[in-house]
Design an enzyme around this catalytic site. Structure first.
Site, PDB file in Angstrom:
ATOM      1  N   ILE A 218       0.847  -1.191   0.000  1.00  0.00           N
ATOM      2  CA  ILE A 218       0.000   0.000   0.000  1.00  0.00           C
ATOM      3  C   ILE A 218       0.886   1.246   0.000  1.00  0.00           C
ATOM      4  O   ILE A 218       1.979   1.248   0.574  1.00  0.00           O
ATOM      5  CB  ILE A 218      -0.969  -0.009   1.216  1.00  0.00           C
ATOM      6  CG1 ILE A 218      -2.090   1.013   1.029  1.00  0.00           C
ATOM      7  CG2 ILE A 218      -0.228   0.172   2.534  1.00  0.00           C
ATOM      8  CD1 ILE A 218      -3.260   0.823   1.995  1.00  0.00           C
ATOM      9  N   CYS A 219       0.420   2.286  -0.693  1.00  0.00           N
ATOM     10  CA  CYS A 219       1.076   3.602  -0.662  1.00  0.00           C
ATOM     11  C   CYS A 219      -0.049   4.641  -0.611  1.00  0.00           C
ATOM     12  O   CYS A 219      -1.143   4.334  -0.128  1.00  0.00           O
ATOM     13  CB  CYS A 219       2.002   3.786  -1.869  1.00  0.00           C
ATOM     14  SG  CYS A 219       1.148   3.844  -3.463  1.00  0.00           S
ATOM     15  N   ARG A 220       0.170   5.813  -1.113  1.00  0.00           N
ATOM     16  CA  ARG A 220      -0.866   6.850  -1.053  1.00  0.00           C
ATOM     17  C   ARG A 220      -1.995   6.563  -2.042  1.00  0.00           C
ATOM     18  O   ARG A 220      -3.162   6.626  -1.690  1.00  0.00           O
ATOM     19  CB  ARG A 220      -0.242   8.212  -1.346  1.00  0.00           C
ATOM     20  CG  ARG A 220      -1.224   9.358  -1.281  1.00  0.00           C
ATOM     21  CD  ARG A 220      -0.486  10.684  -1.404  1.00  0.00           C
ATOM     22  NE  ARG A 220      -1.413  11.789  -1.350  1.00  0.00           N
ATOM     23  CZ  ARG A 220      -1.528  12.692  -2.319  1.00  0.00           C
ATOM     24  NH1 ARG A 220      -0.778  12.616  -3.391  1.00  0.00           N
ATOM     25  NH2 ARG A 220      -2.382  13.673  -2.200  1.00  0.00           N
TER      26      ARG A 220
ATOM     27  N   MET B   8      -3.770   4.315   0.379  1.00  0.00           N
ATOM     28  CA  MET B   8      -4.282   4.858   1.641  1.00  0.00           C
ATOM     29  C   MET B   8      -5.439   5.826   1.424  1.00  0.00           C
ATOM     30  O   MET B   8      -6.287   5.984   2.300  1.00  0.00           O
ATOM     31  CB  MET B   8      -3.155   5.544   2.428  1.00  0.00           C
ATOM     32  CG  MET B   8      -2.203   4.589   3.110  1.00  0.00           C
ATOM     33  SD  MET B   8      -2.999   3.496   4.329  1.00  0.00           S
ATOM     34  CE  MET B   8      -3.625   4.684   5.527  1.00  0.00           C
TER      35      MET B   8
END
Length: 120
Positions: A71-73, A99
């Site tokens: 997961i990242c932004r 996110m």
């Protein structure tokens, strides 16, 4: 599948934020590959932090034999992380929308000490 389909196929799966939250509750590792300032502002409660730039050197810190969610932004950096890990033989899925999608799904975002966090 054609030869071109195989050449350009993703070597990892994709999951929604709510699917990811359920998988984390089952013991799947959620690996947040954002930069430290992003992590400090807010992250998923049970996530592990390993910035994308450190992943090649630190991937061996991940427990072997466990499935991983990246997961990242927004899902872009974590897609690169997922491809990298899948290439090394990990069972990995990328959280679609990152996110931002996690927060939109009303899933918890925490900062240091368990305080409410935010996605930056």
């Amino acid at each position: 599948m054609s030869i071109f389909g195989k050449m350009f196929a993703r070597p990892y799966d994709k999951v929604s934020a709510s699917e990811a939250a359920a998988l984390v509750e089952q013991g799947v590792i959620l690996l947040d590959v954002r930069e430290p300032h992003e992590w400090q502002a807010g992250h998923a409660p049970k996530a592990r932090h390993m910035p994308l730039g450190q992943l090649p050197q630190r991937a061996r810190e991940l427990p072997s034999g466990r499935a991983i969610l990246t997961i990242c932004r927004s899902g872009s950096r974590s897609a690169r992380a997922a491809a990298m890990l899948a290439g090394d033989g990990w069972q990995v899925s990328n959280v679609t929308g990152g996110m931002r999608a996690w927060a939109r799904a009303n899933l918890p975002v925490v900062a240091k000490g368990g305080r409410p966090g935010r996605v930056v």
